[in-house]
Design a protein around this motif. Structure first.
Motif, short mmCIF file in Angstrom:
data_model
loop_
_atom_site.label_atom_id
_atom_site.label_comp_id
_atom_site.label_asym_id
_atom_site.label_seq_id
_atom_site.Cartn_x
_atom_site.Cartn_y
_atom_site.Cartn_z
N PHE A 192 0.85 -1.18 0.00
CA PHE A 192 0.00 0.00 0.00
C PHE A 192 0.89 1.23 0.00
O PHE A 192 1.92 1.25 0.67
N ARG A 193 0.47 2.24 -0.73
CA ARG A 193 1.20 3.52 -0.70
C ARG A 193 0.18 4.63 -0.51
O ARG A 193 -0.71 4.81 -1.35
N PHE A 194 0.33 5.38 0.58
CA PHE A 194 -0.46 6.60 0.73
C PHE A 194 0.38 7.71 0.14
O PHE A 194 1.51 7.95 0.57
N LEU A 195 -0.15 8.37 -0.87
CA LEU A 195 0.59 9.36 -1.65
C LEU A 195 0.02 10.74 -1.35
O LEU A 195 -1.02 11.13 -1.90
N ALA A 196 0.68 11.47 -0.45
CA ALA A 196 0.21 12.79 -0.03
C ALA A 196 0.53 13.81 -1.12
O ALA A 196 1.67 13.91 -1.56
N THR A 197 -0.50 14.56 -1.53
CA THR A 197 -0.32 15.55 -2.59
C THR A 197 -0.22 16.96 -2.02
O THR A 197 -0.41 17.94 -2.73
N GLN A 198 0.07 17.05 -0.75
CA GLN A 198 0.33 18.33 -0.11
C GLN A 198 1.48 18.12 0.86
O GLN A 198 1.81 16.99 1.19
N ASP A 199 2.08 19.21 1.29
CA ASP A 199 3.16 19.08 2.26
C ASP A 199 2.56 18.64 3.60
O ASP A 199 1.69 19.31 4.14
N CYS A 200 3.00 17.50 4.07
CA CYS A 200 2.56 16.97 5.35
C CYS A 200 3.80 16.72 6.19
O CYS A 200 4.76 16.12 5.70
N ASP A 201 3.76 17.16 7.39
CA ASP A 201 4.90 16.97 8.27
C ASP A 201 4.75 15.62 8.99
O ASP A 201 4.43 15.57 10.17
#
Length: 145
Positions: free
Chosen positions: A5-14
């Motif tokens: 599984f890959r969660f692909l964040a499309t915003q800057d997440c710390d």
């Protein structure tokens, strides 16, 4: 259901493994992450004392991240309009949380499944499941079966 599984964040997440652990513990306090000393972006996701997955955070410019994004885009080329929309989102990815289930993880997937909601509540992004497809917070974006 795939193993990867890959969660692909499309915003800057710390997000770090420590912040992920806190986030996951809000869903169920039996979750913890054992971070690898030699690689602070990688570790084991535990549910109680059982290792349910290997977990890793990757960012643009890192070899694993760059190669995974290229591979995902290549797999979607020419599928259809939904595939094109996913490819466009893949070009926006700022952070990847990769999770590979262990045998125990497959057996306890009901405990793992709510983790995706935690990530969607924290960061805008899409979830990629090998051999299955892509999801956003609303549901299926692109089925690959």
């Amino acid at each position: 259901m795939g193993d990867f599984f890959r969660f692909l964040a499309t915003q800057d997440c710390d997000l770090t493994l420590t912040t992920l652990e806190s986030l996951f513990r809000r869903s169920d306090n039996q979750f913890s992450i054992r971070v690898e000393a030699a690689a602070p972006n990688a570790g084991e996701l535990l549910y109680g004392s059982s290792v349910v997955a290997d977990i890793e955070i990757n960012r643009p410019g890192e070899q694993v991240f760059d190669e995974d994004i290229i591979d995902l885009i290549e797999m979607l080329e020419g599928i259809d309009e939904s595939g094109d929309r996913v490819v466009a989102r893949l070009g926006e990815v700022r952070l990847m949380v990769a999770l590979q289930l262990t045998e125990e993880g497959h057996a306890s997937y009901d405990q793992i499944d709510p983790l995706w909601n935690c990530l969607f509540e924290t960061c805008d992004g899409i979830l990629q499941v090998d051999d299955e497809g892509y999801y956003d917070s609303e549901g299926v974006v692109l089925a690959l079966d």
